[in-house]
Design a protein around this motif. Structure first.
Motif, PDB file in Angstrom:
ATOM      1  N   VAL B 515       0.859  -1.180   0.000  1.00  0.00           N
ATOM      2  CA  VAL B 515       0.000   0.000   0.000  1.00  0.00           C
ATOM      3  C   VAL B 515       0.896   1.230   0.000  1.00  0.00           C
ATOM      4  N   VAL B 516       1.969   1.114   0.758  1.00  0.00           N
ATOM      5  CA  VAL B 516       2.980   2.165   0.800  1.00  0.00           C
ATOM      6  C   VAL B 516       4.204   1.607   0.104  1.00  0.00           C
ATOM      7  N   LEU B 517       4.732   2.356  -0.847  1.00  0.00           N
ATOM      8  CA  LEU B 517       5.912   1.871  -1.548  1.00  0.00           C
ATOM      9  C   LEU B 517       7.119   2.644  -1.046  1.00  0.00           C
ATOM     10  N   ALA B 518       8.261   1.973  -1.112  1.00  0.00           N
ATOM     11  CA  ALA B 518       9.479   2.644  -0.679  1.00  0.00           C
ATOM     12  C   ALA B 518      10.469   2.652  -1.817  1.00  0.00           C
ATOM     13  N   ILE B 528       9.367   7.517   0.750  1.00  0.00           N
ATOM     14  CA  ILE B 528       8.101   6.804   0.841  1.00  0.00           C
ATOM     15  C   ILE B 528       7.149   7.332  -0.226  1.00  0.00           C
ATOM     16  N   ILE B 529       6.597   6.397  -0.982  1.00  0.00           N
ATOM     17  CA  ILE B 529       5.609   6.783  -1.990  1.00  0.00           C
ATOM     18  C   ILE B 529       4.243   6.369  -1.465  1.00  0.00           C
ATOM     19  N   ASP B 530       3.438   7.331  -1.194  1.00  0.00           N
ATOM     20  CA  ASP B 530       2.201   7.058  -0.466  1.00  0.00           C
ATOM     21  C   ASP B 530       0.973   7.414  -1.294  1.00  0.00           C
ATOM     22  N   ASN B 709       2.449  10.974  -7.545  1.00  0.00           N
ATOM     23  CA  ASN B 709       3.287  10.306  -8.535  1.00  0.00           C
ATOM     24  C   ASN B 709       2.465   9.691  -9.654  1.00  0.00           C
ATOM     25  N   TRP B 710       1.280  10.149  -9.793  1.00  0.00           N
ATOM     26  CA  TRP B 710       0.364   9.718 -10.859  1.00  0.00           C
ATOM     27  C   TRP B 710       0.006   8.234 -10.761  1.00  0.00           C
ATOM     28  N   ILE B 711       0.228   7.614  -9.623  1.00  0.00           N
ATOM     29  CA  ILE B 711      -0.096   6.186  -9.548  1.00  0.00           C
ATOM     30  C   ILE B 711      -1.600   5.997  -9.586  1.00  0.00           C
ATOM     31  N   ILE B 712      -2.329   6.817  -8.882  1.00  0.00           N
ATOM     32  CA  ILE B 712      -3.785   6.677  -8.883  1.00  0.00           C
ATOM     33  C   ILE B 712      -4.402   7.880  -9.580  1.00  0.00           C
ATOM     34  N   ARG B 713      -5.261   7.589 -10.505  1.00  0.00           N
ATOM     35  CA  ARG B 713      -5.984   8.675 -11.176  1.00  0.00           C
ATOM     36  C   ARG B 713      -7.474   8.404 -11.012  1.00  0.00           C
ATOM     37  N   ILE B 714      -8.196   9.444 -10.611  1.00  0.00           N
ATOM     38  CA  ILE B 714      -9.629   9.293 -10.379  1.00  0.00           C
ATOM     39  C   ILE B 714     -10.370  10.238 -11.327  1.00  0.00           C
TER      40      ILE B 714
END
Lengths: 148, 754
Positions: B515-518, B528-530, B709-714
């Motif tokens: 869920v949290v990337l490092a 931390i990429i959150d 970081n554009w990981i999630i787009r809604i």
């Protein structure tokens, strides 16, 4: 059924706990039966005689209970086939109560059988009966819970 | 001096007590090590629930704690699978939630205020300590060697194969299930050894607990009957076998039927039929034995044996007939895929799409078990040497679990306990042989003693069939200190390497919450990429309470757990058609997707996009599975072939197919992406390709949120147009190109005439 046999073997069953004595006299009767292996009826009669001679009183009581459970189980099954299994939960818990009780009782019978003593070093007769009660309690708890 | 001081503690009764205390403290230390090695993720990140499924378990646990057991049992969840809803109480394995709920209330009763989240996070490590203890008990039943149990316990405590599913925060069913699995097996062996109905009943109770905790209980359901069957075939039927198995089966089956999700399965589905069949077989054999004890005639006995075989054949035929006619449910898809690894890919893409259902790669065995995988065959061989009932169990378990772990990655978990046990048996045998300090002083053996540098030299002289037995004789063994120290030293080095490997694997491979990337900054500090939590928090704060979120099913549980919003599909995957609907919406043109989304009242659509960061687990990489699953239901409207170029490549850049470029998923992923880059340098870092300068246009949606970081787009789904235009023309009107608008208007009119 039970009372009849009680009279037949009552004299021998005065001390059922020390029933190693009871197994010894059976050996001659077994040899008698094995000689005559001709007609099925004779064999059956031989088995019956052998059984009556050999089995301790307590075990006979257990056997009667087993026979009763078989009858009840068959009745339930016949009812299920004839009248349908509509409350399936109820049928299932009733039937499995019968089967489970049968199996537990058969286990008790095996554990208290003197011939199997070598197999059950750790299980005394009292322990076997306590286990039996424990298992039955669990069984009936589940059945009541399952019956809906 | 010190020797004489220790002396009294090592002899007689005191010695036994000392050893008992030592043993207990070693076990406690092992449990502590097992717990400690699972805490990497908590220390590195924070106390957080990991991955996907645990989020649902966590949500269900919170519901249980808040509403009580009965509400939980009857829970109908209308916030998932919109608009269908899910009968959650009846379709989950409640063991895990009930366990943590019970712990929560127990701690509360002891006035220890603790957050339910912390219980959930730390449940798996706590139970791994118990698993180590259960493995100790189990192994002690297998071996007389005092060290085997302790070795097995420490192996089980730190083997990566088990850690992979039980790090802190991995709040999944397996967290408690493996403990229950091992403990049930221990109770089974105990029941079989003693022939005791009580142990059988306890085994049944723990089996029931296991059923309530994990779908993998079927493994026990089949393994124990198989064990019994093998014993019967070896001619080892006896009253002990009858007592233990029948008690277990009668009580255990009833116990398993108490779980609503399992229900009538134990008498309806083929997976459970082997247990039932063996039960019937034992009844028959028991009856025959009973009659035979009355009638010693040989012919009669053989006649009865024929009768048993006939009944068995009839029962088997009846089973096949019932299965074919549909009274008994045939094997479920997951089980077919256990026999035929290609089955799921063809028939049930949704099962094949889960990465943990893939066949295991060879290196994974070494990665997860390291040294143990070499010792495993040796341990199984040692079991063949003293082939008692319990050793047969190890052999059967080893064979079955090896096969299954080769078929499915996640079944590595069921293999790990037996590998630990077998390896511990082998290793303890070695250590016992090489660590005996005292050498015999018999005069007759002195020349042999001097001659034997190692055991093989001695055993070669002996006749062949005697060779192995002679090893066990106390007079023949390894007595030179050189061979002792070298072998023991080498083994110690291997074991230390094993510990190093386990720690390394745990810390590097299995401790990421996902869920949290490092990531590492250039200077080595941690970054931390959150994005996930950022996006879910956005949803929670900026959308209506009942805004429906559409996403691919992987993220359903997380959205439900972290954002607390209704979802269309989630990781439960009970309704393939509904998932295919979402897949169709994602893989079709906007004009097709929009009505689907309207029908399902979708307010927001969430996609995961890793192109900017190089995060490979994103939706474009999963896209083909969406297409395949949708194609399974609508083969005419969605075609996998159209997503590949004529050369058969899966491309997202300039050369992507029209279908790909027009699909909703593609558009949502790359919408506005080129605005990040100077012209001509737009790049997708996952696929490693240069993107076209002109990004896709979206007409039916508005971009609502994009994470750091554009990981999630809604995206927000647009409402119907006020003036009744279709979205394409409305959007082009907004952009101000009137010419296109007039062209596009003609299209719908023609359609209406039709």
């Amino acid at each position: 059924m039970a009372p009849k046999r009680t009279t037949a073997s009552a004299s021998r069953e005065a001390t059922p706990s020390s029933s190693s004595t009871t197994t010894i006299p059976t050996t001659p009767s077994r040899t008698v039966v094995s000689k005559g292996s001709q007609s099925p009826a004779q064999i059956a009669a031989g088995i019956w005689e052998n059984y009556q001679d050999k089995t301790p009183q307590r075990t006979k009581l257990v056997d009667v209970f087993l026979a009763f459970l078989v009858v009840v189980g068959v009745l339930q099954f016949v009812y299920c086939v004839v009248a349908g299994n509509y409350p399936f939960n109820a049928f299932l818990s009733g039937f499995s109560a019968t089967v489970g009780q049968f199996v537990l009782t058969a286990s008790l019978r095996m554990q208290t059988n003197m011939e199997n003593k070598a197999d059950f070093v750790a299980v005394s007769h009292e322990r076997a009966f306590a286990d039996y009660v424990f298992g039955s309690l669990i069984l009936h708890f589940f059945c009541v819970n399952f019956i809906n | 001096m010190s020797d004489s001081a220790i002396e009294p503690f090592l002899k007689g009764n005191t010695g036994r007590n000392t050893r008992g205390i030592l043993r207990l403290s070693i076990l406690c230390i092992i449990a502590a090590a097992a717990v400690a090695s699972r805490l990497f993720s908590v220390i590195r990140f924070e106390s957080i629930i990991h991955e996907f499924d645990p989020w649902f378990n966590f949500r269900a646990t919170k519901y249980l704690v808040a509403n009580g057991f009965y509400d939980f049992w009857d829970w109908f969840d209308d916030r998932t699978w919109h608009p269908l809803g899910r009968v959650t109480g009846g379709t989950l394995y409640p063991g895990l939630m009930v366990t943590s709920g019970a712990i929560y209330h127990a701690l509360r009763a002891l006035t220890i205020p603790v957050d339910i989240r912390n219980i959930c996070v730390l449940l798996a490590p706590a139970f791994s300590g118990l698993t180590a203890f259960a493995t100790y008990l189990f192994t002690n039943e297998m071996s007389t060697s005092p060290s085997a149990g302790l070795l097995a316990a420490i192996f089980m405590g730190i083997a990566p194969g088990y850690i992979s599913r039980s790090v802190a925060g991995s709040y999944d069913n397996e967290a408690i299930a493996i403990f229950l699995l091992v403990f049930t097996f221990y109770l089974w062996i105990k029941a079989l050894k003693l022939g005791s109905a009580m142990w059988g009943a306890l085994c049944a109770l723990f089996y029931g607990y296991m059923v309530s905790a994990w779908g993998g209980y079927v493994f026990i359901t089949n393994l124990i009957p198989l064990h019994v069957f093998v014993l019967v075939c070896m001619g080892r039927f006896g009253p002990r076998l009858y007592v233990s198995y029948c008690t277990w089966f009668a009580l255990g089956t009833l116990a398993s039927m108490q779980i609503p999700f399992v229900g009538f399965l134990p008498i309806r589905s083929s997976e459970h039929m082997s247990a039932l069949g063996v039960f019937g077989l034992l009844q028959l054999i028991g009856f025959v034995e009973f009659v035979r004890s009355g009638v010693p005639s040989k012919q009669f006995a053989t006649l009865l044996r024929g009768f048993v075989l006939a009944v068995f054949a009839i029962a088997f035929g009846g089973l096949v007939l019932l299965t074919v006619s549909g009274v008994i449910a045939p094997w479920s898809g997951r089980f077919y895929s256990l026999w035929d690894t290609g089955y799921a890919k063809i028939h049930i893409p949704i099962i094949a799409s889960v990465s943990e259902h893939q066949p295991t790669a060879w290196p994974a065995f070494f990665f997860d078990l390291n040294l143990l995988i070499w010792l495993f065959p040796a341990g199984v061989y040692l079991c063949f040497l003293t082939l008692d009932d319990e050793q047969v169990f190890v052999v059967v378990y080893a064979i079955l679990a090896s096969y299954f772990s080769g078929v499915m990655v996640r079944l590595m978990l069921t293999l790990t306990p037996i590998v630990c046990v077998a390896a511990a048996l082998a290793l303890s045998h070695l250590l016992d042989t090489y660590l005996t300090i005292k050498s015999p002083e018999e005069p007759a053996e002195t020349e042999l003693d001097a001659a034997s540098n190692a055991a093989p030299a001695a055993s070669k002289k002996a006749p062949k069939q005697d060779g192995l037995r002679s090893l066990r004789q106390p007079l023949i063994g390894i007595y030179t200190s050189f061979s002792k120290t070298s072998v023991v030293g080498a083994l110690t080095a291997y074991l230390l390497l094993f510990v190093l490997h386990c720690t390394w694997v745990t810390s590097n491979a299995y401790s990421s919450p996902s869920v949290v990337l490092a990531s590492r900054m250039p200077d080595g500090s941690q970054h931390i990429i959150d994005d996930y939590r950022e996006a879910y928090q956005w949803l929670r704060q900026n959308t209506k309470e009942d805004a429906k979120i559409m996403s691919w099913w992987d993220y359903g549980y997380q959205i439900g757990g972290m954002a607390d919003r209704p979802t269309l599909v989630d990781n439960n995957t009970w309704n393939n058609t509904h998932i295919a609907t979402v897949g169709k919406a994602m893989s079709s043109r906007e004009e097709v997707s929009y009505p689907i989304m309207r029908q399902h009242e979708v307010d927001y659509v969430l996609v995961v996009f890793g192109g900017l960061l190089g995060y490979s687990g994103d939706d474009i990489n999963k896209f083909l599975w969406m297409v395949r699953i949708a194609e399974g239901i609508w083969p005419d409207e969605v075609k996998e072939r159209n997503f590949f170029t004529p050369q058969g490549e899966y491309r997202v850049d300039e050369g992507a197919t029209e279908t790909m470029k027009n699909s909703l998923m593609y558009k949502m992923s790359y919408y506005n992406y080129n605005s990040l880059f100077p012209p001509g340098q737009c790049q997708d870092r996952v696929r490693g390709v240069k993107m076209p300068d002109q990004g896709p246009t979206l007409n039916t949606m508005d971009e609502a949120f994009t994470s750091e970081n554009w990981i999630i787009r809604i995206y927000k789904v647009k409402d119907l147009d006020n003036v009744g235009r279709d979205h394409a023309s409305a959007a082009s009107f907004e952009r101000g190109n009137n010419k296109k608008k007039s062209v596009k208007r003609r299209g719908p009119k023609v359609l209406r005439v039709d």
